[in-house]
Design a protein around this motif. Structure first.
Motif, short mmCIF file in Angstrom:
data_model
loop_
_atom_site.label_atom_id
_atom_site.label_comp_id
_atom_site.label_asym_id
_atom_site.label_seq_id
_atom_site.Cartn_x
_atom_site.Cartn_y
_atom_site.Cartn_z
N MET A 166 51.65 43.23 32.72
CA MET A 166 51.35 43.70 34.08
C MET A 166 50.64 44.84 34.40
O MET A 166 50.88 45.79 33.86
N ASP A 167 49.61 44.67 35.16
CA ASP A 167 48.69 45.73 35.50
C ASP A 167 48.24 46.50 34.44
O ASP A 167 48.20 47.64 34.18
N ALA A 223 44.82 36.84 25.69
CA ALA A 223 45.07 36.63 24.18
C ALA A 223 46.20 37.75 23.67
O ALA A 223 46.74 37.04 22.95
N GLU A 224 46.29 38.76 24.31
CA GLU A 224 47.28 39.66 23.95
C GLU A 224 48.88 38.84 24.23
O GLU A 224 49.55 39.34 23.28
N VAL A 225 49.02 38.37 25.20
CA VAL A 225 49.99 37.92 25.89
C VAL A 225 50.44 36.46 24.74
O VAL A 225 51.67 36.52 24.30
N LEU A 226 49.57 35.72 24.43
CA LEU A 226 49.68 34.66 23.51
C LEU A 226 50.24 35.00 22.16
O LEU A 226 51.12 34.80 21.61
N LYS A 227 49.56 36.31 21.94
CA LYS A 227 49.72 36.68 20.34
C LYS A 227 51.37 37.25 20.34
O LYS A 227 52.05 36.88 19.59
N SER A 228 51.71 37.95 21.34
CA SER A 228 52.93 38.67 21.59
C SER A 228 53.99 37.35 21.80
O SER A 228 55.14 37.83 21.16
N SER A 229 53.55 36.40 22.22
CA SER A 229 54.59 35.23 22.32
C SER A 229 54.91 34.73 21.16
O SER A 229 56.10 34.07 20.83
N VAL A 265 50.52 29.28 29.94
CA VAL A 265 50.20 30.64 30.45
C VAL A 265 50.16 30.68 31.84
O VAL A 265 49.48 29.82 32.48
N ARG A 266 50.88 31.47 32.24
CA ARG A 266 50.68 31.53 33.56
C ARG A 266 50.07 33.01 34.17
O ARG A 266 50.72 34.13 33.53
N ALA A 267 48.99 32.99 34.75
CA ALA A 267 48.33 34.38 35.37
C ALA A 267 48.76 34.25 36.81
O ALA A 267 48.46 33.18 37.38
N VAL A 268 48.99 35.47 37.55
CA VAL A 268 49.34 35.47 39.03
C VAL A 268 48.92 36.69 39.24
O VAL A 268 48.91 37.58 38.60
N ALA A 269 48.07 36.70 40.48
CA ALA A 269 47.45 37.99 41.07
C ALA A 269 47.97 38.06 42.49
O ALA A 269 48.13 36.85 43.33
N TRP A 270 48.39 39.40 42.96
CA TRP A 270 48.95 39.23 44.38
C TRP A 270 48.75 40.52 45.21
O TRP A 270 48.20 41.62 44.03
N ARG A 271 48.85 40.64 46.36
CA ARG A 271 48.66 42.05 47.05
C ARG A 271 50.22 42.44 47.06
O ARG A 271 50.97 41.91 47.30
N ALA A 278 47.70 42.38 57.86
CA ALA A 278 46.55 43.23 57.18
C ALA A 278 47.11 43.94 56.05
O ALA A 278 48.35 44.60 55.88
N SER A 279 46.33 43.73 55.00
CA SER A 279 47.00 44.43 53.83
C SER A 279 45.57 45.06 52.87
O SER A 279 45.78 45.06 51.70
N ALA A 280 44.49 45.45 53.52
CA ALA A 280 43.53 45.85 52.97
C ALA A 280 43.69 47.00 51.90
O ALA A 280 43.17 47.19 50.85
N ARG A 281 44.70 47.72 52.22
CA ARG A 281 44.97 49.07 51.48
C ARG A 281 46.08 48.66 50.43
O ARG A 281 46.58 49.70 49.76
N ASN A 282 46.64 47.58 50.41
CA ASN A 282 47.80 47.28 49.44
C ASN A 282 47.17 47.00 47.94
O ASN A 282 46.16 46.53 47.95
N PRO A 283 47.80 47.68 46.90
CA PRO A 283 47.07 47.35 45.64
C PRO A 283 47.18 46.03 45.29
O PRO A 283 48.18 45.25 45.61
N VAL A 284 45.95 45.54 44.56
CA VAL A 284 46.05 44.02 43.96
C VAL A 284 46.42 44.11 42.54
O VAL A 284 46.28 45.02 41.80
N ARG A 285 47.62 43.29 42.38
CA ARG A 285 48.23 43.33 40.90
C ARG A 285 47.99 41.96 40.08
O ARG A 285 47.75 41.11 40.86
N LEU A 286 48.13 41.98 39.03
CA LEU A 286 48.08 40.77 37.92
C LEU A 286 48.87 41.00 37.01
O LEU A 286 49.36 41.95 36.45
N ALA A 287 49.55 39.77 36.95
CA ALA A 287 50.53 39.65 35.58
C ALA A 287 50.17 38.14 34.94
O ALA A 287 49.60 37.63 35.38
N ILE A 288 50.46 38.57 33.41
CA ILE A 288 50.35 37.24 32.86
C ILE A 288 51.38 36.91 31.76
O ILE A 288 51.90 38.01 31.15
N ALA A 289 51.98 35.75 31.84
CA ALA A 289 53.19 35.77 30.86
C ALA A 289 53.15 34.20 30.24
O ALA A 289 52.12 33.30 30.79
N ALA A 290 53.59 34.05 29.21
CA ALA A 290 53.36 32.73 28.30
C ALA A 290 54.89 32.23 27.84
O ALA A 290 55.61 32.98 27.48
#
Ligand code: PMP
Length: 285
Positions: free
Chosen positions: A10-11, A79-85, A92-98, A107-119
């Motif tokens: 996550m991030d 690659a890190e997620v896959l190895k750790s699994s 493998v699921r990657a998801v990015a969101w505000r 409006a959400s231009a100032r909200n942080p964009v986040r990214l998470a990856i799970a396997a």
């Protein structure tokens, strides 16, 4: 899925699976400002990994945000997620969101964009339909026009009618639902593209208002390599009656034969089996 051992990226950090949470006032939760990827690893390697990371970046741009990681950084994180699994074969699921910002409006231009990856381990998406042929219901919902929503993004907002259609299909004993598009042409299933066979040639809907799946593109190239004529065109629902074979393609679905759509039946024929086998070989090669 939340009560498991393991880690989720996550991030930029690996966090405990059970602690990979977001705040309830996350923009994506309220306004569907989220894009994602579904990928499969075979023998420890993600099939078409880079294409998926590139699509994730593009999907975000299509719904008006920029993922603050490069394709190379996303590749390294996966690659890190896959190895750790510890898994060789994994979904493998990657998801990015505000995320949460200073405002709770649209409006959400100032909200942080986040990214998470799970396997995690995920077997055949349609269970034993993979052998016998899936049964599809026709959805009452239509794939929307490109003027309504960014139809080529793999964005959460496009999945609302997928969940509703899949629930309605399952209530009728079907594995999935087939969508028509806003013009009435055959489009796709709720998480997979569709192909038909007639007189030794293949017909598949033009991907002009839905996701042009990575598996769809792979299978079209594979068919052309085998010398099979592929027609990417608008297909009318009345034509379903005349098709002999049918299959679905998708990262999760792989190549899954279809035995029935509504009252129309299809044989799980030689071409369907050949494509399913060739795809299986390719992803492991
Ligand atoms: N259409 C939809 C709606 C999907 O969710 C998917 C799965 N990502 C597909 C098609 C197939 O895409 P791909 O082959 O890239 O997995």
């Amino acid at each position: 899925y939340d009560d498991r051992d393991g880690h989720i990226w996550m991030d930029g950090k690996m966090v405990n699976w059970r602690d990979a949470n977001v705040h309830i006032l996350t923009h994506a939760m309220h306004y569907a400002s989220s894009v994602f990827e579904g990928e499969r690893a075979y023998g420890g390697r993600i099939f078409k990994s880079r294409e998926h990371s590139e699509r994730l970046k593009r999907s975000a741009q299509m719904i008006d945000f920029e993922i603050p990681y490069s394709v190379d950084e996303i590749e390294a994180a996966k690659a890190e997620v896959l190895k750790s699994s510890g898994l060789e074969d994994a979904y493998v699921r990657a998801v990015a969101w505000r995320g949460v910002g200073e405002d709770m409006g649209v409006a959400s231009a100032r909200n942080p964009v986040r990214l998470a990856i799970a396997a995690w381990a995920w077997g055949a998406y349609y269970g034993d339909a993979k052998m016998k042929g899936a049964k599809l219901d026709i959805s009452k919902w239509k794939r929307p026009s490109p003027e309504t929503i960014p139809v080529h993004a793999k964005a959460a907002g496009l999945y609302m009618i997928c969940t509703m259609s899949k629930h309605a299909a399952e209530a009728k004993g079907c594995s999935d639902a087939l969508f028509m598009d806003y013009r009435g042409y055959v489009a796709e299933a709720t998480g997979a593209n569709i192909f038909f066979v007639k007189d030794g040639e293949v017909h598949t809907p033009d991907a002009d208002c839905f996701l042009n799946g990575i598996t769809r593109q792979t299978v079209i190239a594979m068919l052309k390599d085998k010398g099979v004529t592929v027609h990417e065109r608008h297909i009318m629902p009345e034509e379903l009656e005349g098709f002999e074979q049918c299959w679905l393609t998708g990262t999760a679905a792989e190549v899954t034969p279809v035995g029935q759509i509504s009252d129309y039946t299809f044989e799980v024929g030689a071409m369907t089996r050949d494509i399913a086998d060739s795809y299986e070989k390719l992803v492991r090669s």
